[in-house]
Design an enzyme around this catalytic site. Structure first.
Site, PDB file in Angstrom:
ATOM      1  N   GLY A  80     -18.572  19.193  29.387  1.00  0.00           N
ATOM      2  CA  GLY A  80     -18.654  19.586  27.978  1.00  0.00           C
ATOM      3  C   GLY A  80     -17.919  18.562  27.153  1.00  0.00           C
ATOM      4  O   GLY A  80     -17.171  17.738  27.697  1.00  0.00           O
ATOM      5  N   SER A 126     -15.249  16.900  24.575  1.00  0.00           N
ATOM      6  CA  SER A 126     -13.805  17.070  24.498  1.00  0.00           C
ATOM      7  C   SER A 126     -13.487  18.209  23.529  1.00  0.00           C
ATOM      8  O   SER A 126     -14.086  18.296  22.455  1.00  0.00           O
ATOM      9  CB  SER A 126     -13.185  15.757  24.031  1.00  0.00           C
ATOM     10  OG  SER A 126     -11.908  15.997  23.552  1.00  0.00           O
ATOM     11  N   GLY A 127     -12.616  19.118  23.936  1.00  0.00           N
ATOM     12  CA  GLY A 127     -12.272  20.250  23.083  1.00  0.00           C
ATOM     13  C   GLY A 127     -13.148  21.461  23.310  1.00  0.00           C
ATOM     14  O   GLY A 127     -13.028  22.464  22.613  1.00  0.00           O
ATOM     15  N   GLY A 141     -13.161  23.457  25.858  1.00  0.00           N
ATOM     16  CA  GLY A 141     -12.422  24.574  26.437  1.00  0.00           C
ATOM     17  C   GLY A 141     -12.278  24.494  27.948  1.00  0.00           C
ATOM     18  O   GLY A 141     -11.914  25.476  28.593  1.00  0.00           O
ATOM     19  N   LYS A 142     -12.551  23.317  28.518  1.00  0.00           N
ATOM     20  CA  LYS A 142     -12.524  23.192  29.982  1.00  0.00           C
ATOM     21  C   LYS A 142     -11.106  23.380  30.533  1.00  0.00           C
ATOM     22  O   LYS A 142     -10.889  24.176  31.444  1.00  0.00           O
ATOM     23  CB  LYS A 142     -13.091  21.823  30.389  1.00  0.00           C
ATOM     24  CG  LYS A 142     -14.496  21.571  29.848  1.00  0.00           C
ATOM     25  CD  LYS A 142     -15.026  20.213  30.216  1.00  0.00           C
ATOM     26  CE  LYS A 142     -14.289  19.047  29.598  1.00  0.00           C
ATOM     27  NZ  LYS A 142     -14.513  18.818  28.163  1.00  0.00           N
ATOM     28  N   GLU A 182     -10.404  15.460  36.374  1.00  0.00           N
ATOM     29  CA  GLU A 182     -10.678  14.063  36.650  1.00  0.00           C
ATOM     30  C   GLU A 182     -10.121  13.183  35.548  1.00  0.00           C
ATOM     31  O   GLU A 182     -10.193  13.544  34.374  1.00  0.00           O
ATOM     32  CB  GLU A 182     -12.197  13.879  36.727  1.00  0.00           C
ATOM     33  CG  GLU A 182     -12.616  12.900  37.748  1.00  0.00           C
ATOM     34  CD  GLU A 182     -14.130  12.937  37.893  1.00  0.00           C
ATOM     35  OE1 GLU A 182     -14.590  12.599  38.975  1.00  0.00           O
ATOM     36  OE2 GLU A 182     -14.848  13.282  36.933  1.00  0.00           O
TER      37      GLU A 182
HETATM   38  P1  ADP Z   1     -11.264  20.388  26.909  1.00  0.00           P
HETATM   39  O1  ADP Z   1     -10.450  20.475  28.136  1.00  0.00           O
HETATM   40  O2  ADP Z   1     -12.670  20.869  27.093  1.00  0.00           O
HETATM   41  O3  ADP Z   1     -11.240  19.038  26.269  1.00  0.00           O
HETATM   42  P2  ADP Z   1      -9.316  22.208  25.877  1.00  0.00           P
HETATM   43  O4  ADP Z   1      -9.468  23.382  26.756  1.00  0.00           O
HETATM   44  O5  ADP Z   1      -8.198  21.293  26.152  1.00  0.00           O
HETATM   45  O6  ADP Z   1     -10.689  21.389  25.849  1.00  0.00           O
HETATM   46  O7  ADP Z   1      -9.193  22.671  24.371  1.00  0.00           O
HETATM   47  C1  ADP Z   1     -10.044  23.616  23.803  1.00  0.00           C
HETATM   48  C2  ADP Z   1      -9.582  23.889  22.385  1.00  0.00           C
HETATM   49  O8  ADP Z   1      -8.312  24.538  22.398  1.00  0.00           O
HETATM   50  C3  ADP Z   1      -9.404  22.639  21.543  1.00  0.00           C
HETATM   51  O9  ADP Z   1      -9.924  22.897  20.273  1.00  0.00           O
HETATM   52  C4  ADP Z   1      -7.899  22.448  21.480  1.00  0.00           C
HETATM   53  O10 ADP Z   1      -7.542  21.887  20.235  1.00  0.00           O
HETATM   54  C5  ADP Z   1      -7.379  23.852  21.621  1.00  0.00           C
HETATM   55  N1  ADP Z   1      -6.113  23.886  22.343  1.00  0.00           N
HETATM   56  C6  ADP Z   1      -5.860  23.356  23.551  1.00  0.00           C
HETATM   57  N2  ADP Z   1      -4.597  23.614  23.929  1.00  0.00           N
HETATM   58  C7  ADP Z   1      -4.014  24.311  22.922  1.00  0.00           C
HETATM   59  C8  ADP Z   1      -2.738  24.878  22.716  1.00  0.00           C
HETATM   60  N3  ADP Z   1      -1.763  24.779  23.623  1.00  0.00           N
HETATM   61  N4  ADP Z   1      -2.508  25.534  21.554  1.00  0.00           N
HETATM   62  C9  ADP Z   1      -3.480  25.647  20.629  1.00  0.00           C
HETATM   63  N5  ADP Z   1      -4.701  25.146  20.769  1.00  0.00           N
HETATM   64  C10 ADP Z   1      -5.004  24.486  21.902  1.00  0.00           C
END
Ligand code: ADP
Length: 582
Positions: A375, A377-378, A380-381, A504
């Site tokens: 997916g 970036s961002g 939710g993975k 990864e």
């Molecule tokens: P991915 O791994 O797919 O790149 P993330 O799971 O890291 O995505 O993030 C999903 C969403 O949650 C993003 O919009 C990110 O900004 C938000 N996010 C990630 N970690 C936090 C956190 N600790 N507090 C608030 N928002 C978060």
């Protein structure tokens, strides 16, 4: 003081409880030294009246000997008091530190998002220093001076009421201006420290970014700003010095005029035979003791107040409940094969409750399979990993492991089921061996070596002069990206958990490291259920199934070939986002 603060002070005081013996000894020594100091005044009186005045060498010798004896006792008492009181302070603060750390390290990760960890660090150091100085000295200073104040006043009244009244009136007159200047000096000292800290911080920032500074040829501006910081610090230091100089001058004038006044009034009495010379000497002695006692008490009062604040913050930290805890009666976890279920999971991070990061997400992971999460970036993975490891709890729905809601499991059972290899492998300061044994401190040397071999990192480790004992800098300084990843993989192999969570690396490796990392991962995931956040096409193609996540929702599920056909988004992602080679 607010009632919260009082409670915090009482709770902090409870840390003294186990050390009743030391407290008893401290108190004993405290009373002894205060008592002796007070009786020194009587010693002076006797020496003057009986020794000097009667012109008897024998008597003088005897009183000087008594005086010396008292001094020796005073020294012993002071030694004991200093040692035991300081010991108490150090011991209590060591206990508090341990307790706070033990509590912090168990707290839910969300807590550290709302409270910057830097601020917590400063609490741990600054507040502890304050508490230490209060328990380890200020309280005893205050108590000792209180005893001397009370004792001194009683002696004064016994000796001469008229002089006592004069002293009682003049002490505030002498002490007030001294306190006033003292306070100004303290405020300025604090400001001065802040300014010096600002100078230091500025230097640190600029030197840390020196290439950017020079690349933009920003030196002239920085010099000007820095000059300003330095001059500010200098100005405050000047003001502080001026106030302090005044303070010293005022102290000299006031204290010695007061003593002079007393000598004059008392001297008249001596001349007229109303009191003896010894009484006058004792009088001056007690007045000085009382004056300095009043001074020290008002000095430490401020510190006690600040310490109460420190106690409140510390207790607040200690009483912060962990939102993620093992249940009272955890369910038994069956043998873990990798049966994971997300059931209509909705989740928003506590720090941003209005943004739904995971939306009605349902997924069943099959035991033994390799599942790739893809997916943008961002999407939710990584959040799914956070939920699996129960760093956060879901808002609705449930995450199940082997058919049990993970909220019903003991946290250590749950987390022992997973090995995590993150994108930026977290290595700690210490030897390579210690880092490898992170999850299994008791693993044999053989096992450690086998894990390193399986992760293709053994040869590299033994090529280092210190081999497995090589010390890694903080966060694995001194290793290449590929080496760090393989170390992290070896650590996960050693951990030997049934489910592997792999994030990864996005950063490109050279193709040889890439190959080695890939092979290491293949070995690691053999026989384990593996969930991988995939950034490479090769990983996706090799995995059993692929989950496409978009804005926290499950968009598509299937093999690479299936998804290429059925999902436009996936086809685009495969073409543009996933890396085709190292
Ligand atoms: P991915 O791994 O797919 O790149 P993330 O799971 O890291 O995505 O993030 C999903 C969403 O949650 C993003 O919009 C990110 O900004 C938000 N996010 C990630 N970690 C936090 C956190 N600790 N507090 C608030 N928002 C978060």
């Amino acid at each position: 003081m607010t009632s919260n603060r009082w409670q915090a002070v009482l709770k902090t005081a409870a840390f003294l409880k186990p050390y009743k013996l030391s407290m008893g000894l401290s108190l004993l020594a405290l009373f002894l030294t205060a008592g002796i100091t007070l009786s020194l005044g009587q010693g002076i009186r006797l020496m003057v009246d009986r020794g000097f005045a009667t012109q008897s060498p024998d008597l003088l010798t005897r009183y000087v000997l008594i005086f010396l004896l008292l001094v020796v006792l005073l020294a012993i008492g002071t030694f004991a008091r200093y040692y035991w009181v300081t010991w108490l302070g150090e011991r209590v603060v060591a206990d508090i530190r341990r307790k706070v750390f033990a509590h912090l390290i168990e707290l839910h990760p969300g807590f550290f998002e709302a409270n910057r960890s830097l601020e917590i660090q400063s609490r741990l150091t600054a507040d502890m220093t304050l508490l230490q100085s209060v328990v380890g000295s200020s309280i005893s200073v205050a108590l000792r001076n209180l005893i001397m104040l009370i004792g001194g006043v009683i002696w004064l009244f016994i000796t001469n009421i008229k002089l006592t009244v004069i002293v009682m009136f003049s002490i505030p007159l002498v002490i007030a201006p001294i306190l006033l200047f003292g306070r100004r000096v303290r405020v300025l000292s604090r400001q001065s420290q802040d300014k010096v800290a600002a100078v230091g911080a500025y230097v640190g920032e600029m030197l840390g970014q020196i290439k950017t500074v020079q690349a933009y040829h920003h030196q002239a501006v920085d010099k000007m700003r820095f000059d300003q910081y330095v001059e500010d610090a200098f100005l405050i230091a000047c003001q502080r010095t001026l106030q302090r100089a005044w303070l010293i001058a005022v102290v000299i004038v006031l204290v010695f005029s007061a003593i002079g006044m007393m000598l004059w009034v008392g001297g008249m009495d001596v001349i007229e035979g109303r009191i003896s010379g010894g009484e006058l000497a004792a009088f001056v002695f007690y007045s000085i003791i009382i004056g300095s006692a009043v001074g020290s008490i008002s000095e430490v009062l401020g510190e006690l107040q600040r310490a109460a604040g420190a106690a409140e913050r510390t207790i607040e930290l200690l009483e912060e409940p962990s939102r993620i805890r093992s249940p009272e009666n955890p369910c038994q976890l069956p043998a873990v094969a990798g049966n994971i279920m997300f059931q209509q999971v909705c989740f928003a991070y506590p720090s941003r409750p209005e943004i739904q990061v995971i939306n009605d997400f349902s997924l069943a992971v099959r035991p033994g399979e390799t599942l790739a999460l893809v997916g943008l970036s961002g999407a939710g993975k990584s959040t799914l990993f956070d939920l699996l490891l129960r760093f956060y709890d879901v808002q609705s729905g449930a995450v199940m492991l082997e058919g049990v809601d993970i909220r019903d499991l003991d946290l250590s059972d749950l987390r022992h089921s997973f090995a995590l290899v993150s994108q930026n492998p977290a290595l700690f300061h210490g030897s390579i061996e210690q880092n490898l044994r992170y999850a299994r401190p008791d693993a044999t040397d053989m096992k450690v070596e086998m894990a390193a071999k399986a992760a293709f990192i053994h040869d590299f480790i033994v090529s280092l002069p210190q081999g497995y004992q090589t010390i890694l800098g903080d966060t694995g300084l001194g290793l290449s990206g590929g080496q760090k990843q393989r170390l992290a993989i070896a650590r996960a192999i050693l951990a030997n958990a049934p489910i592997l969570l792999l994030d990864e690396a996005t950063s490109a490796l050279d193709s040889q490291s890439e190959d080695q990392v890939q092979q290491a991962i293949t070995r690691l995931s053999a026989g384990r259920t593996t969930i991988v956040i995939a950034h490479r096409l090769s990983t996706v193609i090799a995995s059993d199934r692929i989950v496409l996540i978009h804005h926290g929702r499950l968009k598509a599920l299937g093999t690479h070939t299936e998804l290429m056909k059925s999902s436009n988004l996936y086809a685009r992602l495969a073409a543009s986002q996933l890396q085709t080679s190292g």
